[in-house]
Design an enzyme around this catalytic site. Sequence first.
Site, short mmCIF file in Angstrom:
data_model
loop_
_atom_site.label_atom_id
_atom_site.label_comp_id
_atom_site.label_asym_id
_atom_site.label_seq_id
_atom_site.Cartn_x
_atom_site.Cartn_y
_atom_site.Cartn_z
N THR A 18 0.67 -1.05 0.10
CA THR A 18 0.26 -0.01 0.39
C THR A 18 0.62 1.31 0.70
O THR A 18 0.51 2.23 -0.50
CB THR A 18 -0.91 0.73 1.17
OG1 THR A 18 -0.13 -1.21 2.32
CG2 THR A 18 -2.59 -0.31 0.64
N ARG A 22 8.73 -1.69 1.80
CA ARG A 22 8.52 -1.30 2.91
C ARG A 22 9.36 -2.67 3.30
O ARG A 22 8.62 -4.01 3.76
CB ARG A 22 7.45 -0.68 3.16
CG ARG A 22 7.81 -0.30 4.82
CD ARG A 22 6.74 -0.06 5.66
NE ARG A 22 6.50 1.73 5.34
CZ ARG A 22 5.31 2.39 5.12
NH1 ARG A 22 4.74 1.39 6.75
NH2 ARG A 22 5.18 3.24 4.44
N SER A 113 6.75 5.57 5.97
CA SER A 113 6.51 6.64 7.46
C SER A 113 6.22 6.64 8.49
O SER A 113 7.85 7.16 9.23
CB SER A 113 4.76 5.62 6.68
OG SER A 113 3.87 6.66 7.25
N HIS A 114 5.19 5.52 9.45
CA HIS A 114 5.55 5.94 10.77
C HIS A 114 6.30 4.52 11.88
O HIS A 114 6.03 4.73 12.48
CB HIS A 114 3.65 6.17 11.51
CG HIS A 114 3.03 4.65 10.71
ND1 HIS A 114 3.40 4.76 9.49
CD2 HIS A 114 2.95 3.87 11.42
CE1 HIS A 114 2.07 3.62 8.82
NE2 HIS A 114 2.47 2.93 9.99
N LYS A 126 9.29 4.64 -2.23
CA LYS A 126 8.06 4.66 -2.44
C LYS A 126 8.11 5.24 -4.10
O LYS A 126 8.41 6.81 -3.91
CB LYS A 126 6.93 5.71 -1.62
CG LYS A 126 5.59 5.32 -2.26
CD LYS A 126 4.92 6.09 -0.90
CE LYS A 126 3.85 7.21 -0.89
NZ LYS A 126 3.46 7.81 -0.41
N ASP A 277 3.66 12.38 12.05
CA ASP A 277 5.00 10.78 11.83
C ASP A 277 5.79 11.32 10.86
O ASP A 277 6.23 12.04 10.53
CB ASP A 277 3.53 10.10 10.86
CG ASP A 277 3.38 9.94 9.73
OD1 ASP A 277 3.99 10.91 9.03
OD2 ASP A 277 3.56 9.28 8.85
N ASP A 281 2.43 12.74 6.61
CA ASP A 281 1.69 13.05 5.66
C ASP A 281 0.36 12.90 7.14
O ASP A 281 -0.55 12.82 6.90
CB ASP A 281 1.49 11.76 5.23
CG ASP A 281 1.77 10.20 4.88
OD1 ASP A 281 2.31 10.06 6.06
OD2 ASP A 281 1.94 9.71 4.59
N THR A 344 -8.50 0.45 1.78
CA THR A 344 -7.60 1.48 2.64
C THR A 344 -6.58 1.77 2.10
O THR A 344 -5.92 0.51 0.95
CB THR A 344 -6.81 0.12 3.77
OG1 THR A 344 -8.25 -0.27 4.53
CG2 THR A 344 -5.74 0.59 5.02
N SER A 365 -6.64 5.96 9.79
CA SER A 365 -5.25 5.90 10.18
C SER A 365 -4.53 7.11 10.67
O SER A 365 -3.16 6.85 10.55
CB SER A 365 -4.20 4.08 9.23
OG SER A 365 -5.03 4.94 7.92
N LYS A 376 -1.99 12.05 1.93
CA LYS A 376 -2.61 12.83 2.85
C LYS A 376 -1.67 13.63 3.45
O LYS A 376 -0.07 13.45 2.58
CB LYS A 376 -3.02 11.67 4.19
CG LYS A 376 -2.04 10.98 4.57
CD LYS A 376 -2.56 9.09 5.12
CE LYS A 376 -1.59 8.44 5.44
NZ LYS A 376 -1.45 7.14 5.15
N ARG A 496 -5.45 -6.38 11.95
CA ARG A 496 -6.70 -4.84 12.82
C ARG A 496 -8.07 -5.31 12.57
O ARG A 496 -8.32 -5.63 12.12
CB ARG A 496 -6.44 -3.59 11.39
CG ARG A 496 -4.36 -3.41 11.25
CD ARG A 496 -4.70 -1.80 10.85
NE ARG A 496 -3.64 -1.83 10.34
CZ ARG A 496 -2.35 -1.71 10.68
NH1 ARG A 496 -2.46 -1.69 11.84
NH2 ARG A 496 -1.33 -1.44 9.99
C1 G1P Z 1 -1.73 1.43 7.47
C2 G1P Z 1 -3.20 1.82 7.31
C3 G1P Z 1 -3.41 2.75 6.02
C4 G1P Z 1 -2.70 2.98 5.74
C5 G1P Z 1 -1.82 2.76 5.25
C6 G1P Z 1 -0.35 3.79 4.44
O1 G1P Z 1 -1.95 0.26 6.55
O2 G1P Z 1 -3.93 1.06 8.50
O3 G1P Z 1 -4.89 3.23 6.34
O4 G1P Z 1 -2.44 4.25 4.03
O5 G1P Z 1 -0.67 2.41 6.67
O6 G1P Z 1 -0.13 4.94 6.08
P1 G1P Z 1 -2.50 -0.90 6.75
O7 G1P Z 1 -0.60 -1.45 7.40
O8 G1P Z 1 -3.10 -1.25 7.28
O9 G1P Z 1 -2.14 -1.97 5.50
ZN ZN Z 2 3.37 8.22 7.42
#
Ligand code: G1P
Ligand code: ZN
Length: 543
Positions: A18, A22, A113-114, A126, A277, A281, A344, A365, A376, A496
Amino acid sequence: MTVETVSTNPVEGQKPGTSGLRKKTRVFMQPGYLENFVQSVFNAIGGARGKTFVVGGDGRFFNREAIQTILKMAAANGAKRVIVGQNGLLSTPAASHLIRLNETDGGLILSASHNPGGIDEDFGVKFNTPNGGPAPEGVTNAIFEQTTKIDEYAILDAPEIDLAIIGAHMLGNLDVDVVDPVSDYRALMESLFDFDAIRALFASGFTMRFDAMHAITGPYAASVLENALGAPEGTVLNGVPLEDFGGGHPDPNPVWAKPLMDTMMSDTAPDFGAASDGDGDRNMIVGRGLYVTPSDSLAVLAANAHLAPGYTDGLAGVARSMPTSGASDRVAAKLGIASFETPTGWKFFGNLLDAGKATICGEESAGTGSDHVREKDGLWAVLLWLNILAARKDSVAEIMVDHWATYGRNYYSRHDYEAVPTDAANTLMSDLRAKLSDLPGQSFAELTVEAADEFSYRDPVDDSLSENQGLRIWYEGGSRAVLRLSGTGTEGATLRVYLEQYAPQGADHFQDAQVALAAVRDATAEVSRMQTLLDRTSPDVVT
Ligand code: G1P
Ligand code: ZN
């Protein structure tokens, strides 16, 4: 300076998810690993020759080295120009903006990301397309296909570029423009929000703490909040980006941003708290004594966006990811505008934004954004909140109480079960999937199932179909549970469980969320046989 063509072999598992590819940082540091992926990106888009890209990252460990490699590969692949943030820094939304502003052929954003950063933590790459958004599935599939058959990559044998020096550099025939990471982004924010009104708000004594979590938004927040908007020095906390985020977990939620939460719940709380984060974003919004869930924040922003200059004409529509609560749907219905429910992942909003069908989008999220970029945008959400606070002259709590009185309250929480064995997680999902159609009418714990299905999405713009996007169960009495497996975890599987309970206008809106959600939580634990299959009694993270 010579172009080297290096023979290589495919590496298993270079499948962008997504949010790009990573992995653990050490995986990326293996010889040829990053190179294979970057070459696969170039191959998948028909080569880099003559093209312009934006490159930058959130400053985590390996960011600098990775950028030097990417620049040398762009040069060797015949790219014309690369725009890169000073010291290799760019927040994800700022990168998206630069891709659009300069009408480039896309960009490479380096971030996990986070997720924590460091040699033993996570790294990511990405690819974003020319609209500024994350590559859609067609493109990520093409990239993945290239990674399975790659046999060589091209790289320039050249000294490193000094990324500290803003201005034009040359790398072989490649123009490398090192730019200030903040200034174009700040100008965009100034075009959307009433900076005078927000300046007046701060001048009147309004207090705020913004926790940058030692991640990328530090310089952005300092420049916008403290310099441009006159918030006192000290408003931005942990403002210096560090390679390991100071050892923290740069995810803005009540669990990982606990010091800010503690401040906001204390007797000396400022008026407004926010956090962002790793790559800038995501956002967290918290008022004095009151945490605002991302789902509620999206609804409040949609209901009040017209108070900001960039949105005075109203919104075309509001989009949310499926697991996000239905609070924003209620706002859209009242405004008489379209609402969309997508899988998602931010990439699913891209078509809706490009087609002008949606103006504001959000995910549970902690992601919120609009059509100003194609990602975002954490600081954007904070500034829209500030603009609304300045225009309404209400506190965060007053705004929330008023919102729930108008629309009812969607109690909401997400429970994460992390690092569960992949087999067990898959069994839980497939067992539940197999019995979905039998569930309606059956009772679990104290709730009776009304309906159940597996979410699939037909994109209204390009008609593409995305299946297996989460299991949904609706219970009598206005509650819903969603179960899905994370696509971004790097260790085992993450289950989740998203819980929601609607309390209509006039009902009690002031319960503790976990109390309000206890019934739907218990029913969902029972129906999914979580205890038996995962041997877990309680989630690792509750947000
Ligand atoms: C998670 C969040 C999702 C977000 C993604 C990237 O993905 O749930 O909303 O778009 O991180 O920041 P997930 O680990 O649930 O696939
Ligand atoms: Zn992020």
